[in-house]
Scaffold this motif. Structure first.
Motif, mmCIF file in Angstrom:
data_model
loop_
_atom_site.group_PDB
_atom_site.id
_atom_site.type_symbol
_atom_site.label_atom_id
_atom_site.label_comp_id
_atom_site.label_asym_id
_atom_site.label_seq_id
_atom_site.Cartn_x
_atom_site.Cartn_y
_atom_site.Cartn_z
ATOM 1 N N GLN A 53 -4.792 34.278 1.632
ATOM 2 C CA GLN A 53 -5.067 33.065 1.865
ATOM 3 C C GLN A 53 -6.192 32.421 1.240
ATOM 4 O O GLN A 53 -6.478 31.410 0.996
ATOM 5 N N ASN A 54 -7.285 33.551 1.122
ATOM 6 C CA ASN A 54 -8.559 33.193 0.457
ATOM 7 C C ASN A 54 -8.637 32.509 -0.927
ATOM 8 O O ASN A 54 -9.466 31.752 -1.213
ATOM 9 N N GLU A 56 -6.675 30.195 -2.067
ATOM 10 C CA GLU A 56 -6.846 28.671 -2.069
ATOM 11 C C GLU A 56 -8.122 28.183 -2.059
ATOM 12 O O GLU A 56 -8.405 26.891 -2.299
ATOM 13 N N TRP A 57 -9.247 28.707 -1.600
ATOM 14 C CA TRP A 57 -10.401 28.318 -1.411
ATOM 15 C C TRP A 57 -11.455 28.740 -2.511
ATOM 16 O O TRP A 57 -12.524 28.104 -2.615
ATOM 17 N N ILE A 58 -11.368 29.871 -3.038
ATOM 18 C CA ILE A 58 -12.454 30.454 -4.169
ATOM 19 C C ILE A 58 -12.523 29.763 -5.420
ATOM 20 O O ILE A 58 -11.742 29.021 -5.596
ATOM 21 N N ALA A 59 -13.473 30.328 -6.080
ATOM 22 C CA ALA A 59 -13.735 29.725 -7.365
ATOM 23 C C ALA A 59 -12.612 29.636 -8.230
ATOM 24 O O ALA A 59 -11.890 30.811 -8.338
ATOM 25 N N ARG A 60 -12.543 28.566 -9.066
ATOM 26 C CA ARG A 60 -11.776 28.256 -10.067
ATOM 27 C C ARG A 60 -12.281 27.890 -11.526
ATOM 28 O O ARG A 60 -13.461 27.334 -11.235
ATOM 29 N N ALA A 61 -11.540 27.957 -12.533
ATOM 30 C CA ALA A 61 -12.000 27.420 -13.636
ATOM 31 C C ALA A 61 -12.231 26.119 -13.636
ATOM 32 O O ALA A 61 -11.175 25.212 -13.369
ATOM 33 N N GLY A 77 -15.594 25.939 -6.529
ATOM 34 C CA GLY A 77 -14.542 26.174 -5.329
ATOM 35 C C GLY A 77 -15.800 26.385 -4.102
ATOM 36 O O GLY A 77 -16.730 25.633 -4.030
ATOM 37 N N PHE A 78 -15.346 27.236 -3.336
ATOM 38 C CA PHE A 78 -15.872 27.345 -1.984
ATOM 39 C C PHE A 78 -16.071 29.245 -1.852
ATOM 40 O O PHE A 78 -15.301 29.836 -2.528
ATOM 41 N N HIS A 79 -17.007 29.392 -0.709
ATOM 42 C CA HIS A 79 -17.270 30.850 -0.776
ATOM 43 C C HIS A 79 -16.148 31.345 0.068
ATOM 44 O O HIS A 79 -16.076 32.572 0.148
ATOM 45 N N GLY A 80 -15.014 30.406 0.556
ATOM 46 C CA GLY A 80 -13.990 30.959 1.451
ATOM 47 C C GLY A 80 -13.481 29.879 2.321
ATOM 48 O O GLY A 80 -13.957 28.673 1.992
ATOM 49 N N PRO A 81 -12.452 30.377 3.176
ATOM 50 C CA PRO A 81 -11.882 29.102 3.873
ATOM 51 C C PRO A 81 -12.837 28.571 4.924
ATOM 52 O O PRO A 81 -14.093 29.089 5.016
#
Length: 171
Positions: A53-54, A56-61, A77-81
């Motif tokens: 599920q992480n 959905e939160w982590i770095a994206r291009a 993105g985010f470091h996690g949920p």
């Protein structure tokens, strides 16, 4: 600005330095800058393996349109949920070839809009080295307030900022 999710297979290809395979997996031409961020993709792939599920939160291009052409200008993105308090830590980076064109601010705007729409998120954290004037300028006007400092083993001393996800100033 839009974000392209990177699958575990794309992350594995980036870690291996295979930009063509990573791009094929992503369905979009990725940049050498993303391939050079191997350390980040190793961390984020481990996050996904620990909890799918992480993803959905982590770095994206991060993809921007320049002269009617879509180009990868960095990642965000985010470091996690959200943590147990509902706080997420935002993270973004712009390829040096595309800096000083408003891309970081555009990334932050999109990332904050995402968490503002998520009732699970109570706040957004940002950690910035005290000498990083560009990042401090990027978060200005978005409702971030300095709440302290921390020591990061990679980056050294960082100022820590917090923003309520319901704040709308700066947009």
């Amino acid at each position: 600005m839009r974000f392209v999710k990177l699958s575990p297979a794309a992350l594995q290809a980036l870690i291996a330095g295979d930009l063509d395979a990573a791009s094929a997996e992503a369905g979009f031409r990725l940049s050498q800058y993303l391939a050079d961020e191997r350390w980040l993709w190793e961390i984020r792939l481990a996050d996904i393996e620990k909890n799918p599920q992480n993803a959905e939160w982590i770095a994206r291009a991060a993809v921007a349109t320049d002269n009617d052409e879509e180009i990868v200008v960095g990642h965000g993105g985010f470091h996690g949920p959200p943590d147990e308090d509902g706080v997420v830590e935002v993270a973004y980076s712009v390829d040096p070839a595309y800096r000083r064109r408003g891309h970081a601010r555009a990334m932050l705007t999109e990332l904050l809009a995402r968490v503002d729409a998520d009732e699970r998120v109570s706040g957004v954290r940002a950690s910035i080295r005290p000498d990083n004037a560009g990042s401090k300028a990027t978060i200005a006007g978005f409702g971030f307030f300095k709440i302290g400092e921390q020591w990061d083993p990679e980056d050294g001393l960082e100022d820590v900022y917090l923003r309520s996800n319901r704040t709308t100033s700066g947009r």
